[in-house]
Design a protein around this motif. Sequence first.
Motif: not given
Length: 251
Positions: A1-29
């Motif tokens: 989950m730490e790896d997933l959270a880091q990959r989400v954080a490193d992604h340069p541009g989220w449009y949608h807020a998505l609920d991913l496993p482990g409570g990870v949420v994409t910071p979508g516009y």
Amino acid sequence: MEDLAQRVADHPGWYHALDLPGGVVTPGYCDLRPFAPEALPASLAGKRCLDVGTFDGFWAYSMEARGPEVVYALDLPDGTQADWPPNTREENLAHSVASGLEWGSGFKLAHSALGSKVRRIEGNVKDLTPDWTDGPVDVLLCGTILQHLRDPTGALERMRETLKPGGTLLMIEAFSVGLTRLHPKRPVAEYRPPAPGSQFTWWIPNLATLRGWATTAGFVEAPGNEVVKHTPLRGSAKGDNVARLTFHAPA
């Protein structure tokens, strides 16, 4: 989950807020998570579904959670094919290149994290045919894409021809609250390209225009259609909300 959270954080541009496993949420516009339970049927069991303009895949994954036979997710292969207004096109392309965002990369990251079976297809909605989805679909979701198109009615025609006779169009689109109050029955839309800060948008319609676009393209509004309205948590200009309207392809 730490790896997933880091990959989400490193992604340069989220449009949608998505609920991913482990409570990870994409910071979508755009955060439409509270809207999905009202906007979608409780079950899509056995249905063949298509999400048009999927981007990060919020609506495709939301439909997948409701038990369909298959979900297809349509998007452009890259930003060069986006129907951006001519006066902002070069700026948009330059920003896209500078950001390092690979079109579809957010969708693919979420797809892997969710263990999804959604089938992503690449192409422009103006060229959409039933061949792209291995035959007509039962349910087609059009999610906040019409505002970004020069010819919304032309796109809806392609969608109608991709639905089975009697199939369902879930139109989940932006609308102007102000124009709807001023013109509850008359189709009126604000033309946005000249507006300062409007880089990606052609039209913000009232509800009557959303209905007009769909019926002009050959759809029939569902009997007793309940318009479900939503104010996004993020990602909309003041006075621009989202509504779900339901239509059917002619039987």
